[in-house]
Design an enzyme around this catalytic site. Structure first.
Site, PDB file in Angstrom:
ATOM      1  N   ASP A  43       0.863  -1.193   0.000  1.00 27.67           N
ATOM      2  CA  ASP A  43       0.000   0.000   0.000  1.00 27.67           C
ATOM      3  C   ASP A  43       0.895   1.237   0.000  1.00 27.67           C
ATOM      4  O   ASP A  43       2.117   1.127  -0.177  1.00 27.67           O
ATOM      5  CB  ASP A  43      -0.986  -0.033   1.180  1.00 27.67           C
ATOM      6  CG  ASP A  43      -0.300   0.049   2.528  1.00 27.67           C
ATOM      7  OD1 ASP A  43       0.943   0.184   2.559  1.00 27.67           O
ATOM      8  OD2 ASP A  43      -0.988  -0.030   3.561  1.00 27.67           O
ATOM      9  N   HIS A 135      -9.938   5.902  -9.169  1.00 30.09           N
ATOM     10  CA  HIS A 135      -8.653   6.467  -9.600  1.00 30.09           C
ATOM     11  C   HIS A 135      -8.186   5.880 -10.928  1.00 30.09           C
ATOM     12  O   HIS A 135      -6.994   5.843 -11.212  1.00 30.09           O
ATOM     13  CB  HIS A 135      -7.605   6.280  -8.491  1.00 30.09           C
ATOM     14  CG  HIS A 135      -7.949   7.056  -7.257  1.00 30.09           C
ATOM     15  ND1 HIS A 135      -7.403   6.821  -6.017  1.00 30.09           N
ATOM     16  CD2 HIS A 135      -8.809   8.092  -7.063  1.00 30.09           C
ATOM     17  CE1 HIS A 135      -7.915   7.670  -5.130  1.00 30.09           C
ATOM     18  NE2 HIS A 135      -8.767   8.443  -5.746  1.00 30.09           N
ATOM     19  N   CYS A 143      -2.282  10.467 -24.574  1.00 28.32           N
ATOM     20  CA  CYS A 143      -1.117  11.349 -24.648  1.00 28.32           C
ATOM     21  C   CYS A 143      -1.385  12.535 -23.726  1.00 28.32           C
ATOM     22  O   CYS A 143      -2.454  13.145 -23.786  1.00 28.32           O
ATOM     23  CB  CYS A 143      -0.937  11.817 -26.089  1.00 28.32           C
ATOM     24  SG  CYS A 143       0.197  13.215 -26.212  1.00 28.32           S
ATOM     25  N   CYS A 146      -1.635  15.979 -26.310  1.00 30.77           N
ATOM     26  CA  CYS A 146      -2.754  16.216 -27.241  1.00 30.77           C
ATOM     27  C   CYS A 146      -3.991  15.387 -26.888  1.00 30.77           C
ATOM     28  O   CYS A 146      -5.000  15.478 -27.561  1.00 30.77           O
ATOM     29  CB  CYS A 146      -2.320  15.959 -28.677  1.00 30.77           C
ATOM     30  SG  CYS A 146      -2.109  14.191 -29.059  1.00 30.77           S
ATOM     31  N   CYS A 176       2.224  13.896 -31.681  1.00 33.07           N
ATOM     32  CA  CYS A 176       2.850  15.130 -31.162  1.00 33.07           C
ATOM     33  C   CYS A 176       4.084  14.858 -30.311  1.00 33.07           C
ATOM     34  O   CYS A 176       4.638  15.784 -29.724  1.00 33.07           O
ATOM     35  CB  CYS A 176       1.835  15.921 -30.342  1.00 33.07           C
ATOM     36  SG  CYS A 176       1.467  15.141 -28.767  1.00 33.07           S
ATOM     37  N   GLY A 221      -9.604  -1.241   4.223  1.00 34.89           N
ATOM     38  CA  GLY A 221      -8.237  -1.174   3.698  1.00 34.89           C
ATOM     39  C   GLY A 221      -7.867   0.168   3.096  1.00 34.89           C
ATOM     40  O   GLY A 221      -7.175   0.210   2.086  1.00 34.89           O
ATOM     41  N   THR A 222      -8.304   1.236   3.732  1.00 35.15           N
ATOM     42  CA  THR A 222      -7.943   2.562   3.215  1.00 35.15           C
ATOM     43  C   THR A 222      -7.612   3.507   4.365  1.00 35.15           C
ATOM     44  O   THR A 222      -8.230   3.423   5.427  1.00 35.15           O
ATOM     45  CB  THR A 222      -9.073   3.168   2.348  1.00 35.15           C
ATOM     46  OG1 THR A 222      -8.745   4.541   2.060  1.00 35.15           O
ATOM     47  CG2 THR A 222     -10.434   3.110   2.998  1.00 35.15           C
ATOM     48  N   SER A 223      -6.649   4.400   4.117  1.00 39.28           N
ATOM     49  CA  SER A 223      -6.304   5.392   5.147  1.00 39.28           C
ATOM     50  C   SER A 223      -7.267   6.575   5.088  1.00 39.28           C
ATOM     51  O   SER A 223      -7.184   7.475   5.916  1.00 39.28           O
ATOM     52  CB  SER A 223      -4.866   5.885   4.933  1.00 39.28           C
ATOM     53  OG  SER A 223      -4.753   6.519   3.663  1.00 39.28           O
ATOM     54  N   GLU A 248      -6.158   0.198  11.281  1.00 45.12           N
ATOM     55  CA  GLU A 248      -6.261   1.314  12.238  1.00 45.12           C
ATOM     56  C   GLU A 248      -7.546   2.076  11.944  1.00 45.12           C
ATOM     57  O   GLU A 248      -8.077   2.004  10.834  1.00 45.12           O
ATOM     58  CB  GLU A 248      -5.055   2.241  12.051  1.00 45.12           C
ATOM     59  CG  GLU A 248      -4.996   2.723  10.620  1.00 45.12           C
ATOM     60  CD  GLU A 248      -3.644   3.244  10.160  1.00 45.12           C
ATOM     61  OE1 GLU A 248      -2.886   3.734  10.997  1.00 45.12           O
ATOM     62  OE2 GLU A 248      -3.400   3.175   8.934  1.00 45.12           O
TER      63      GLU A 248
END
Ligand code: CNA
Length: 292
Positions: A43, A135, A143, A146, A176, A221-223, A248
Site C-alpha cells: 500500500d 482512480h 497522450c 494532445c 505530437c 483497507g484505506t487510510s 487502524e
C-alpha cells in the site's frame, strides 16, 4: 463526545446480523490498497512496507511526486517503475476480494467503490457495472499533450520490452511526441465522471432508504487520506450503518465517530474469514480462494 463503537468480534457479529436478518440488505463497499497488501502489492502509507517508505531508490523529491503530472512530464521513470511492479495480471485476488464476489453471488452487493488500480476486483469476478474505479485503471491510455487515446497494449508492450532489455524507454505519441500514460488519476487530475454520477445516484438511494437499514456501508483497507474519495463515508446519511475494516481507525470514523459505527481493527482477510463464518459462507469462500 466519543460514541461507544462496536469493535472486532462484536463488530463482525453485528455486521453479519445486519446482512442475515434483512432480506433486502444491500452492501456498498469503499475500498483501498489495504485489501490488496496480502496479494503482495504494497500500500502507500503502511510504515516500513508501504510504497512511500520504499521509494527512496527512485530519487523522488517527495513521495506523492510519483502521481504528479508535472513531475511525470519531467521524469516518467518512477511511475514506469511503479507501473511495472503493479501491472494487472501479476497478482491474484485476496480472500477479501472473494468475499465481495460472494456478496455479489448472494445478490447483496450494490457497489464497490475502489481506489485501487490493480483491477483485482474484476479479477475476482465482480461485474464491471458494480465496480467504480475512482482512480482509473490501465485499460486505456492517452497522450498527456494532445489527449489522443491509445489502447492498453501501447503502454504494456513498452513495459514488457523494458523488462526484457533492462532499459527504460518511454512511450511517445505518434502525433505530437507527448508522453503516453495510462488513465490512472494523478494528483490534480479529475476523477472519472462515472465516479461522481454513480455516487450521486447511490447517495439519493441512501437518502431515500425506506425500509430500516436496507443499506450497509463497509469501508475497508484505506487510510481515507485522499479526497474526494475520503469524503464518501462522511456523506453517508447518519441513519445508514457504516463499518470500517482496517488495521487502524481512520478518517471520518476517527474524526466524527457515529454511535452506529462498527469497527474491526485487523486485516481485511481475517475480517472476511470471520464474516463468512458468521454468515455460514466459510466453505464457499475457501472454495473460491482455492480454485483461483
Ligand atoms: P493507503 O493510504 O496506503 O492506506 C492503506 C490503509 O490500509 C492503511 O490505513 C493501512 O493501515 C491499511 N491496511 C494495510 N494493509 C491492511 C490489511 N491487510 N488489512 C487491513 N488494513 C490494511 O492506501 P489508500 O488506498 O487509502 O490510498 C489511496 C491511494 C493508494 C489510491 O490512489 C491508490 O491508487 C493507491 N494505491 C493503490 C494500490 C493498489 O491498486 N493495490 C497500491 C498502492 C497504492
Amino acid at each position: 463526545m466519543r460514541s461507544r463503537t462496536l469493535r472486532n468480534d462484536e463488530a463482525i457479529k453485528v455486521l453479519s446480523d445486519k446482512v442475515k436478518l434483512n432480506p433486502n440488505a444491500k452492501v456498498i463497499f469503499m475500498v483501498g490498497a489495504g485489501i490488496s497488501t496480502s496479494c503482495g502489492i504494497p500500500d502507500f502509507r503502511s510504515p516500513d512496507t508501504g510504497l512511500y517508505s520504499n521509494l527512496a531508490k527512485l530519487n523522488l523529491p517527495y513521495a506523492e511526486a510519483i502521481f504528479d503530472i508535472e513531475f511525470f512530464e519531467d521524469n516518467p521513470l518512477p511511475f514506469y517503475t511503479l507501473a511495472t511492479e503493479l501491472y494487472p495480471g501479476k497478482f491474484k485476488p485476496s480472500k477479501f476480494h472473494y468475499l465481495l464476489k460472494l456478496f455479489q453471488e448472494k445478490k447483496i452487493l450494490k457497489r464497490v467503490y475502489t481506489q485501487n488500480i490493480d483491477t483485482l476486483e474484476q479479477e475476482a469476478g465482480i461485474e464491471k457495472d458494480i465496480i467504480i474505479e475512482a482512480h482509473g485503471n490501465f485499460a486505456k491510455n492517452h497522450c498527456i499533450k494532445c489527449r489522443k487515446e491509445f489502447d492498453m497494449d501501447v503502454f504494456k508492450n513498452k513495459l514488457d520490452e523494458n523488462e526484457r532489455t533492462g532499459r527504460c524507454d518511454f512511450v511517445k505519441c505518434d502525433e505530437c511526441d507527448g508522453l503516453i500514460k495510462p488513465n490512472i488519476v494523478f494528483f490534480g487530475e479529475n476523477l472519472p465522471t462515472r465516479f461522481f454520477d454513480t455516487w450521486d445516484d447511490d447517495l439519493s438511494l441512501l437518502s431515500n432508504n425506506s425500509s430500516e437499514s436496507e443499506y450497509i456501508i463497509i469501508v475497508a483497507g484505506t487510510s481515507l487520506a485522499v479526497y474526494p474519495f475520503a469524503s464518501l463515508p462522511e456523506e453517508v446519511p447518519t441513519d445508514i450503518p457504516r463499518a470500517l475494516i482496517n488495521l487502524e481507525t481512520v478518517g471520518d470514523f476517527s474524526l466524527n465517530p457515529r454511535k452506529t459505527d462498527i469497527l474491526f481493527e485487523g486485516t481485511t482477510d481475517d475480517a472476511a474469514q470471520l464474516l463468512a463464518e458468521e454468515l455460514g459462507w466459510a466453505e464457499e469462500l475457501n472454495k473460491l480462494v482455492r480454485e483461483h
